[in-house]
Design an enzyme around this catalytic site. Structure first.
Site, PDB file in Angstrom:
ATOM      1  N   ASP A   1       0.734  -1.109  -0.185  1.00 19.65           N
ATOM      2  CA  ASP A   1       0.225   0.003  -0.003  1.00 19.65           C
ATOM      3  C   ASP A   1       0.679   1.603  -0.096  1.00 19.65           C
ATOM      4  O   ASP A   1       1.792   1.549   0.581  1.00 19.65           O
ATOM      5  CB  ASP A   1      -0.915  -0.101   1.183  1.00 19.65           C
ATOM      6  CG  ASP A   1      -1.715  -1.112   1.513  1.00 19.65           C
ATOM      7  OD1 ASP A   1      -1.433  -1.744   0.473  1.00 19.65           O
ATOM      8  OD2 ASP A   1      -2.502  -0.790   1.502  1.00 19.65           O
TER       9      ASP A   1
ATOM     10  N   HIS B   1       3.690  -1.995   3.101  1.00 20.59           N
ATOM     11  CA  HIS B   1       3.967  -0.725   2.721  1.00 20.59           C
ATOM     12  C   HIS B   1       5.233  -0.041   1.303  1.00 20.59           C
ATOM     13  O   HIS B   1       6.243  -1.015   1.507  1.00 20.59           O
ATOM     14  CB  HIS B   1       3.687   0.378   3.347  1.00 20.59           C
ATOM     15  CG  HIS B   1       2.702   0.268   3.796  1.00 20.59           C
ATOM     16  ND1 HIS B   1       2.128  -0.730   5.669  1.00 20.59           N
ATOM     17  CD2 HIS B   1       1.303   0.866   4.155  1.00 20.59           C
ATOM     18  CE1 HIS B   1       1.315  -0.368   6.006  1.00 20.59           C
ATOM     19  NE2 HIS B   1       0.355   0.597   4.879  1.00 20.59           N
TER      20      HIS B   1
HETATM   21 ZN   LIG Z   1      -2.754   2.927   3.220  1.00 18.93          ZN
END
Ligand SMILES: [Zn+2]
Length: 210
Positions: A31, A178
């Site tokens: 993400d 991430h």
């Molecule tokens: Zn996020």
């Protein structure tokens, strides 16, 4: 409208976690990118291990890094809409705001990719609403949850990230990492260790069910 021509077929508005392949599989989801430094490094680790991932992108980051988005698509990885502004309180915002956050980001991602639309929608911080799930679903984006939060976002150290994922592996197949939000060297190194380990344990790499 986010899509030129025909609208993609609507998908279920229920939040998905399961692996499309079934069996002993994991879904790597990544993400907050794409990032010009960290996303290519992570793509290389995925490629080195014959793995795939789903990239949940912030719209303006996609616009700023179209070559990275195109590389993700060329590698056979999938795109996910992670809104324009990454407002983790968007579930408390008006429906018009939620709609524009989702559909504007979808358009940015599709333009950056050279025409490939995102297949999933992940609300920032998991701030889904029934309305936002519906908006995503009728535009062909399956709401996407997660089972395992690696907590890499907070940079707790590589071994902590690796151990968190191993410890939570029984929770379900969808793992959250991430590639945006700052220095992702720990995420990179954790994936470099985890992907061969997962293979050695008999896991394959899948995508979330749509
Ligand atoms: Zn996020």
């Amino acid at each position: 409208m986010p899509h030129k021509g025909t609208l993609p077929a609507r998908v279920s508005a229920e939040i998905t976690h399961a692996a499309e392949s079934g069996g002993k599989a994991v879904n790597i989801t990544i993400d907050d990118g794409p990032d010009p430094v960290w996303t290519p490094k992570i793509l290389q680790v995925l490629q080195d291990n014959g793995a795939h991932a789903t990239f949940c992108m912030i719209g303006p980051h996609a616009t700023a890094n179209p070559a990275v988005v195109e590389k993700i698509v060329a590698d056979g990885d999938r795109l996910c809409d992670h809104t324009v502004s990454h407002n983790t309180r968007m579930d408390h915002s008006p429906e018009a705001y939620q709609k524009s956050q989702i559909l504007d980001a979808a358009r940015m991602i599709q333009q950056a990719s050279g025409g490939v639309a995102p297949m999933y929608y992940r609300a920032p911080g998991g701030a889904f609403t029934p309305y936002s799930r519906h908006v995503a679903a009728i535009h062909g984006m399956r709401p996407l949850g997660w089972n395992i939060d690696s907590r890499d976002f907070y940079r707790p150290g590589v071994s902590t990230i690796v151990n968190t994922v191993k410890y939570e592996l029984g929770n379900g197949p969808t793992m959250l990492f991430h590639d945006g939000g700052g220095n992702r060297s720990q995420t990179f190194e954790a994936l470099r260790q985890l992907l061969p380990w997962l293979k050695s344990q008999g896991y394959t790499f899948s995508f979330p069910v749509r």
